[in-house]
Design an enzyme around this catalytic site. Structure first.
Site, short mmCIF file in Angstrom:
data_model
loop_
_atom_site.label_atom_id
_atom_site.label_comp_id
_atom_site.label_asym_id
_atom_site.label_seq_id
_atom_site.Cartn_x
_atom_site.Cartn_y
_atom_site.Cartn_z
N GLU A 509 0.81 -1.21 0.00
CA GLU A 509 0.00 0.00 0.00
C GLU A 509 0.85 1.27 0.00
O GLU A 509 0.56 2.21 -0.74
CB GLU A 509 -0.93 0.01 1.21
CG GLU A 509 -2.05 -1.02 1.16
CD GLU A 509 -3.20 -0.59 0.26
OE1 GLU A 509 -3.14 0.51 -0.31
OE2 GLU A 509 -4.17 -1.36 0.12
N SER A 510 1.84 1.33 0.87
CA SER A 510 2.56 2.59 1.06
C SER A 510 4.06 2.48 0.92
O SER A 510 4.75 3.50 0.97
CB SER A 510 2.26 3.12 2.47
OG SER A 510 2.80 2.24 3.46
#
Length: 658
Positions: A509-510
């Site tokens: 995700e990040s």
């Protein structure tokens, strides 16, 4: 010879001297730290003042020699543009060529000289076409006298855009019109691009620039843009007018999206009558083939299968294999994979599906060989192939070890000193630019040493980005660092969620950027939407963290763990479905399960969104890697899927909430 007594060892005196030395060393370190803080404080204040162009606030003596002094100088020089002579700009670029400042200053100078219409100075500081449409327009306008052919090529590349270009491009376009480079044909092509992009205002403006000989084309355009199917009559009526190919291209573009079956019927009628050029024909047919398969248009299937061999592109053939899988056409899966380009066909994903097809068709020996080829990779389908063969996963982990002495050397590299100073003065964006710029310029050994240094400092986000920019694909310890592991374990245990799955989601995700903000508004390590964070916080009895509170890593992990736990509960503990829901939302996954195939691999391959399809595969692959790294790199005893995930039914029965 005089007698000299032997000095005796006195423990008390030694301890006293040692304590004195330690105290002196500590005092020196404290003084150095205090001086660094003072220097950084002066630099931070100077940089703030320079951004506001408040030069009187800058203490020049305090920042003289600071490793970041060039950043203050950048703002001072930028503020003097365009009056600055090119030689001064070039000297600054030369002094800072190993930093992002060099490129930024060149771009600033090109922009300011371009605004001032100073062509000679612009070309003096340029190093070829710059980045950015506005600066490119200034650059090619400046090039008109020196190299008119290059200016014309560059200007046309900017002209052929379906949307309005910056006002800075107007002088360039006007001159190219006067020179005859941009005529009615080029204006018509841009009108068609604007039509395809839905920019009707720009298309109308361009239509008013056309000469009288183009009125029949404009009349046809007005008819067709309100009724795409009208192209069947409009194109033959327009005949061999130079506007016809573009008009047909634009109309088929719209009709294919509105009614794919009707579009193919129209294309079959028009294609033999028109001379459109090979590039336009291929573009039209690619569009038709793509939408025919995505929308599963029955009446177009035979044409698609006839057209694909001549179109022969990997993306279309991948889609064709997926449609064959959806229909359980195993012979078709085998045959269409065989037509793929070599690089595509050799991928573990397609070797896995080739093995599955051969298995279904009774070719056990061929299936075994294909599974073995698939299992050589490091991906979801490579691991699935290894499971079929009953063998360990091939991680291909490449490890590098550097000594503390070598790390101290790296710590003195100018880019590292600047990066650390920028981090100290709370400039993470500039620090990231410095670091990644250095990695982009680095050879493989330098990139590895930078990665090792980032790992030693606990710079998790920078470390992951270093492996990407440096293409260190096999350095798994660096690509998948155990960042925030204690927090993932704590909140994973509380939510009943596998911490390695949580780590995989955060990594995907990040990439461990705790301040990550997606275009859709998702935030933090686990990319939570503020609305989701509000609901989960309420569920836990916590105050609403708001859009900035959820950036705090510990809270972000806690809320993300709870939300993923809810998804696992919704899908009876199935991680494939839960991961898909985390990315695409549970409502969509519920629909996919009601319509999906029954086996796990077909469920994953049938996910209609490419982003989610790739996401689920990545999450499960990353989870295996994280657990393997925690196990010293050993994959034995680690499974891609649980027994229920590998053997269960992927249909509505998976829904805990009926």
């Amino acid at each position: 010879m005089a007698y000299r007594p032997v000095l005796s060892f006195r423990p008390g005196r030694f301890k006293h001297r040692l304590a004195t030395l330690v105290t002196a060393a500590a005092l020196c370190l404290a003084q150095a730290h205090a001086q660094t803080q003072a220097d950084d404080r002066a630099l931070r204040e100077a940089l703030s003042a320079a951004r506001d162009q408040q030069w009187s606030r800058i203490d020049e003596a305090a920042i003289d020699g600071h490793v970041l002094a060039g950043y203050v100088e950048y703002h001072r020089l930028r503020a003097r543009l365009p009056q600055v002579q090119p030689a001064e700009v070039l000297a600054y670029i030369e002094r800072h060529q190993d930093t992002p400042l060099a490129g930024w200053m060149r771009n600033q100078a090109i922009g300011r000289y371009g605004q001032a219409g100073d062509r000679a100075r612009l070309l003096a500081v340029s190093a070829g076409p710059p980045v950015g449409t506005e600066r490119q327009c200034y650059y090619y306008e400046a090039l008109l006298d020196r190299d008119p052919e290059a200016a014309a090529r560059g200007g046309l590349s900017l002209w052929f855009a379906g949307r309005s270009q910056p006002d800075a491009c107007n002088p360039l376009f006007s001159q190219l019109r006067r020179d005859g480079v941009i005529g009615d044909a080029e204006t018509w092509e841009r009108l068609i691009l604007a039509w395809k992009a839905g920019e009707t205002g720009l298309a109308s403006y361009l239509g008013r620039q056309l000469g009288g000989g183009w009125q029949p084309a404009l009349d046809a355009y007005e008819r067709v843009r309100g009724d795409y199917a009208a192209i069947a009559e409009a194109a033959p009526r327009l005949g061999d007018h130079p506007a016809t190919p573009g008009l047909v291209s634009g109309a088929l573009h719209g009709l294919t999206r509105a009614d794919t079956a009707a579009a193919l019927t129209t294309w079959r009628r028009l294609a033999p009558q028109l001379s459109l050029g090979e590039e336009r024909r291929r573009a039209i047919e690619r569009d038709l083939a793509f939408y025919s398969m995505v929308r599963d248009v029955p009446e177009n299937r035979a044409w698609v299968d006839e057209a694909l061999p001549r179109l022969a592109t990997g993306d279309l053939l991948e889609l064709r294999v997926r449609t064959a899988l959806d229909a359980r056409d195993w012979a078709g899966v085998r045959d269409w994979i065989s037509r793929m380009p070599d690089d595509t066909r050799r991928d573990s994903r397609w070797q896995y599906w080739l093995a599955r097809a051969l298995e279904q068709l009774g070719d056990a020996q061929g299936a075994q060989a294909a599974y073995e080829r698939a299992a050589e990779g490091r991906s979801f389908f490579a691991f699935a192939a290894a499971d079929r063969l009953g063998q360990p996963y091939a991680l291909g982990d490449e490890r590098h070890r550097y000594s503390e002495t070598e790390r101290r050397e790296v710590a003195q590299w100018p880019v590292v000193r600047r990066t650390e100073a920028l981090r100290r003065i709370d400039e993470p964006g500039l620090a990231n630019s410095e670091w990644l710029g250095a990695v982009a310029r680095a050879n493989s050994e330098t990139a590895r040493r930078l990665a090792d240094y980032a790992a030693s400092q606990g710079w998790h986000a920078e470390l992951v980005q270093t492996t990407i920019a440096g293409r260190l694909w096999d350095a798994l310890e660096w690509r998948f660092p155990a960042a925030y592991r204690d927090s993932f374990r704590r909140w994973g245990d509380e939510a009943g969620v596998d911490p390695y799955l949580l780590m995989a989601i955060a990594r995907r995700e990040s990439a461990y950027n705790a301040a990550a903000l997606s275009p859709a508004g998702a935030r933090g390590l686990m990319q939570l939407m503020p609305g989701t964070a509000t609901l989960v916080s309420r569920q836990l009895g916590l105050a609403d963290p708001g859009p900035y509170g959820i950036l705090e890593p510990e809270l972000n992990i806690r809320l993300g763990s709870t939300y993923l736990g809810d998804m696992l509960e919704r899908y009876r503990g199935n991680r494939l479905a839960a991961a898909a829901a985390y990315n695409a939302g549970p409502g969509r996954v519920d629909r996919w399960l009601r319509d999906s195939p029954r086996e796990f691999d077909l469920f994953v391959e049938s996910i209609p969104f490419r982003e989610t399809r790739d996401y689920v595969q990545a999450i499960m692959t990353y989870r295996v890697i994280f657990e393997s790294l925690a196990n010293g790199g050993e994959t034995r005893g680690i499974a891609l899927l649980s027994s229920s995930e590998a053997n269960g039914s992927y249909d509505a029965s998976l829904l805990a909430r009926q």
